[in-house]
Design a protein around this motif. Structure first.
Motif: not given
Length: 466
Positions: A243, A247, A338-339, A341-344, A346
């Motif tokens: 999680s 951001r 940047k981005d 919050d999209t690393l969940s 990985k």
């Protein structure tokens, strides 16, 4: 009559003074019948001998031509045609109104040449005589009174031709006025002479500006607002991101949890080691109870104890790793990755950076300076920054450091990153804003700037040709 009219026509059509002088002293003999003729001009002050029969070049050292040179100036005042003879002592008729000096000079010249007749013909042009012809007759050759009178009548035509040719010789520009094809050329020359001083003054100003007047040489490039100090939140153990709690652009406190790793794999390993520890503990207790009757079993118990200690060490290590399942912020600041919050989900490796955090209130700019201009940039130079959201506002900075190596940037090619610090951080400036920055590298002449640009272009072209 035809010959009398043909000679003046030929005189008018002569293209030069030399050609006209030859006609008067040689070709005119077909009409007048003289033995020798001399042409004296009064347009070149003082009066002088200019041509003689059968003499392309005058010999002024001869006695006769030296006497003609002395006769030229008194002859300028003679306006009447005279026919003088040896029989009468070359005496001038009393009705001829000429100065005594001219009469005496003519008589002295006639006696010197020993000719039988001497004809003095002024080439009258109005009331003035631009030239005189002196014609000599020797032996039985006598001047024809009718032909002499004819010469007197056509003399004004010869005078006009003589004066015209002399004027065109002295003033060549007048010939262009008479030639329609050269009028435009003459007009252009007049324009050139009219504006030549202005052109010279302009060239002087241009030369002074280009070679002498110093100008500020500015080196420009794309610029972006970046944090002066950067910190990274690292993943201390490998695993999957379970999680994310941060951001891009969010402010985080020091120690705040940014993300957590999936604990299931680590928990499974811990439980496996705990079961192994329990089994080894029970086995060691059993072996010790049996060692009372059989002492040889005591050695096996020692080996089991060593295995249990190894499992205990591994279990402690796994429990220590369990303390790093959370990724925390090392400092307080803004998340600039940047981005994030999209690393969940990985897969992260141990020591890999999760995100970048910038300390707030400590901003600077990075300028991308092309490779061919970086040599002029030095620390301490003034910088002006124009951001895209406020292109008319200039922010003043100072060069702080220059990157030791270049980077290949899209669209720009090879460029160096130059870092400049704000003298005073203005409000409203945020990380990531872009614009254009110029560095004042000092004063040089325009010649230096242009020559450097041309040499750089030449080197690039030469490299491309090679």
């Amino acid at each position: 009559m035809g010959l009398a009219l043909e000679l003046p026509a030929r005189a008018v059509n002569c293209t030069s003074m030399d050609e006209l002088s030859f006609l008067l002293t040689n070709d005119l003999r077909t009409l007048a019948g003289f033995d020798r003729c001399f042409l004296i001009s009064h347009l070149h002050r003082p009066s002088r001998l200019v041509a003689a029969t059968h003499q392309p070049e005058l010999d002024l050292k001869s006695r006769i031509q030296a006497e003609l040179q002395r006769l030229a100036e008194p002859l300028a005042s003679v306006r009447s045609a005279l026919v003088l003879g040896k029989a009468t002592g070359f005496s001038v008729p009393t009705e001829a109104e000429i100065p005594d000096t001219a009469a005496s000079a003519l008589r002295s010249y006639g006696e010197l040449t020993r000719c039988h007749y001497l004809v003095c013909l002024p080439l009258l042009r109005g009331s003035s005589a631009p030239a005189h012809l002196l014609m000599e007759y020797f032996g039985d050759n006598e001047p024809d009174r009718t032909l002499v009178l004819t010469l007197v009548k056509v003399a004004p035509l010869f005078a006009e031709a003589f004066a015209g040719k002399w004027l065109l010789q002295e003033k060549p520009d007048l010939a262009r006025l008479l030639d329609p094809m050269d009028r435009w050329s003459l007009a252009r020359r007049r324009l050139v002479f009219r504006y030549l001083p202005l052109a010279i003054a302009g060239l002087a100003v241009l030369f002074f500006t280009f070679f002498i007047v110093p100008v500020t040489f500015s080196v420009g490039g794309e610029a972006a607002i970046v944090p002066e100090e950067r910190e990274y939140a690292f993943c201390k153990i490998g695993g999957l991101i379970d999680s994310v709690h941060a951001r891009h652009g969010a402010f985080v406190e020091e120690g705040q949890v940014l993300a957590t790793l999936d604990p299931r794999e680590l928990n499974h390993r811990i439980k496996r080691e705990e079961r192994q520890f329990e089994l080894l503990t029970q086995e060691m207790a059993l072996l010790r109870s049996r060692a009372v009757n059989d002492p040889s079993i005591l050695a096996k118990a020692k080996l089991t104890e060593l295995r249990r200690q190894s499992v205990t060490a591994e279990l402690e290590f796994l429990r220590w790793q369990a303390g790093f399942l959370t990724i925390k912020a090392p400092v307080s600041g803004l998340v600039v990755t940047k981005d994030v919050d999209t690393l969940s989900g990985k897969k992260m490796e141990a020591g890999e950076a999760f995100c970048e955090i910038a300390a707030p209130g400590m901003l600077c700019i990075e300028i991308l300076v092309p490779e061919e201009r970086i040599m002029r940039v030095k620390p301490g130079q003034d910088v002006r920054l124009y951001l895209n959201n406020a292109p008319q506002t200039a922010y003043h900075l100072t060069v702080r450091e220059i990157a030791p190596r270049s980077d290949v940037e899209p669209r720009l090619g090879t460029a160096f990153k130059v870092k400049a610090a704000f003298l005073r951080i203005p409000g409203g400036v945020r990380v990531g804003m872009k614009g254009i920055a110029t560095v004042d590298t000092g004063q040089v002449s325009l010649r230096t700037i242009v020559s450097q640009r041309l040499r750089a272009q030449w080197n690039a072209m030469w490299l491309w040709l090679m």
